[in-house]
Design an enzyme around this catalytic site. Sequence first.
Site, PDB file in Angstrom:
ATOM      1  N   GLU A  32      10.577   6.543   0.200  1.00 55.23           N
ATOM      2  CA  GLU A  32      11.017   6.069  -1.123  1.00 55.23           C
ATOM      3  C   GLU A  32      11.290   7.222  -2.075  1.00 55.23           C
ATOM      4  O   GLU A  32      10.623   8.260  -1.979  1.00 55.23           O
ATOM      5  CB  GLU A  32       9.980   5.092  -1.717  1.00 55.23           C
ATOM      6  CG  GLU A  32       8.613   5.671  -2.001  1.00 55.23           C
ATOM      7  CD  GLU A  32       7.628   4.602  -2.502  1.00 55.23           C
ATOM      8  OE1 GLU A  32       7.454   3.566  -1.830  1.00 55.23           O
ATOM      9  OE2 GLU A  32       7.043   4.828  -3.566  1.00 55.23           O
ATOM     10  N   ALA A  37       0.839  -1.207   0.000  1.00 58.65           N
ATOM     11  CA  ALA A  37       0.000   0.000   0.000  1.00 58.65           C
ATOM     12  C   ALA A  37       0.875   1.258   0.000  1.00 58.65           C
ATOM     13  O   ALA A  37       1.201   1.793  -1.075  1.00 58.65           O
ATOM     14  CB  ALA A  37      -0.943  -0.050   1.186  1.00 58.65           C
ATOM     15  N   ARG A  38       1.263   1.726   1.166  1.00 58.41           N
ATOM     16  CA  ARG A  38       2.158   2.862   1.274  1.00 58.41           C
ATOM     17  C   ARG A  38       3.118   2.609   2.431  1.00 58.41           C
ATOM     18  O   ARG A  38       2.718   2.091   3.484  1.00 58.41           O
ATOM     19  CB  ARG A  38       1.388   4.169   1.519  1.00 58.41           C
ATOM     20  CG  ARG A  38       0.601   4.685   0.320  1.00 58.41           C
ATOM     21  CD  ARG A  38       1.519   5.176  -0.810  1.00 58.41           C
ATOM     22  NE  ARG A  38       0.779   5.704  -1.947  1.00 58.41           N
ATOM     23  CZ  ARG A  38       0.460   5.007  -3.045  1.00 58.41           C
ATOM     24  NH1 ARG A  38       0.827   3.747  -3.156  1.00 58.41           N
ATOM     25  NH2 ARG A  38      -0.193   5.580  -4.031  1.00 58.41           N
ATOM     26  N   HIS A  65       8.311  -0.430  -5.550  1.00 63.97           N
ATOM     27  CA  HIS A  65       6.969   0.115  -5.788  1.00 63.97           C
ATOM     28  C   HIS A  65       6.472  -0.240  -7.192  1.00 63.97           C
ATOM     29  O   HIS A  65       6.224   0.647  -8.024  1.00 63.97           O
ATOM     30  CB  HIS A  65       6.939   1.636  -5.562  1.00 63.97           C
ATOM     31  CG  HIS A  65       5.549   2.145  -5.279  1.00 63.97           C
ATOM     32  ND1 HIS A  65       5.288   3.221  -4.452  1.00 63.97           N
ATOM     33  CD2 HIS A  65       4.329   1.718  -5.713  1.00 63.97           C
ATOM     34  CE1 HIS A  65       3.978   3.425  -4.411  1.00 63.97           C
ATOM     35  NE2 HIS A  65       3.379   2.531  -5.174  1.00 63.97           N
ATOM     36  N   GLY A 107       3.831  -2.619  -7.684  1.00 68.67           N
ATOM     37  CA  GLY A 107       2.645  -3.447  -7.509  1.00 68.67           C
ATOM     38  C   GLY A 107       1.754  -3.525  -8.741  1.00 68.67           C
ATOM     39  O   GLY A 107       1.228  -4.577  -9.071  1.00 68.67           O
TER      40      GLY A 107
HETATM   41  C1  DGY Z   1      -1.164   3.199  -6.905  1.00 64.91           C
HETATM   42  O1  DGY Z   1      -1.879   3.056  -7.894  1.00 64.91           O
HETATM   43  O2  DGY Z   1      -1.540   3.760  -5.875  1.00 64.91           O
HETATM   44  C2  DGY Z   1       0.209   2.668  -6.999  1.00 64.91           C
HETATM   45  O3  DGY Z   1       0.857   2.732  -5.782  1.00 64.91           O
HETATM   46  C3  DGY Z   1       1.004   3.358  -8.083  1.00 64.91           C
HETATM   47  O4  DGY Z   1       0.665   4.662  -8.184  1.00 64.91           O
END
Ligand code: DGY
Length: 338
Positions: free
Chosen positions: A271, A241-242, A289, A291
Amino acid sequence: MPEARPRVWVSQPLFGDIIAGLDEHFEVDDTREVTAWSPAQVARKLADADGALVTLNERVGAAEIADAPRLRAVANVGVGYDNLDVAALRARDIVATNTPDVLTETTADMGFALLMAAARRITEGERWLRDGRWTQWSFDTLLGHDVHSTTLGILGMGRIGQGIARRGALGFGMRVLYHNRSRLPDRIERNSRAAWVDLDTLLRAADHLVLVLPYSAATRHLIDAAALAKMKPTATLTNIARGGLVDEDALADALSAGRLAAAALDVFEGEPAVNPRLLALRNVVLTPHVGSASLATRRAMATLAVDNLVAALGRGPRAGDPPTPIAATATGATTAKR
Ligand code: DGY
């Protein structure tokens, strides 16, 4: 005199053929190389823009829009939008959009891949092999933890969380528990084969915990030393997520003391800088990052962001189609909107 066309800023290089869709409608100020824009540079770019297509790299808040009188729309290329101050944009009647749905399955795939890599020590094993340390097959080399038939915990049960739940339940026979600020309707729980539990129970019961909740001031360091202490020492933690959801020093403490078996992190608080303590640990899988980074999905995200910007600025054949506005309630604590 022909009417001046609206001007839009595209903050990072995206797919040229997709961005070309903006040329029909707008004067496009595009960006040819990956750029680390400072807040002052973002403000200057927005100063004469009617719209902007931005990524998680660019923060757009009150300061950045203060001298942007024409700005009417900001299209974020991504589902997460903690880089946008939605309240500040709303106060100025600037439409903010994001790109949900198109990345759900790809990101759920990645969450599951990371979970498995952590549990079965895949990247650690590859490093060990490449380092020339494999001299003979032995019974106890790189013993990991099972994924099948274990308990999957999902924190933040939006679309991506539900995708991970389905993978765990249907593909791996896992018992799936989730925590979300609000419990999901029965139908969604049934489709996801998932049961709601409180956060404490989730932390204690999960063999594999995956974070898929939005980041905000309310969720910063939700996974701190106290939360990690509740987890099983054999458990894994995956974060797609973050980065700010996790106190990375507390995580490094837990991983190095053997109080948590392994972690897999696709996102980091500072990051692209990665906490050096995490870099030094063997039992953490680290990815940059990525995903949603399949070719098809990144193209779909760029296409949706372009469509959102075109619609929000009232242009093109889709003018009048609703863009994908950011949900009005989405800035709260642990309700997943991903
Ligand atoms: C999102 O879509 O939130 C991903 O982390 C890439 O921006």
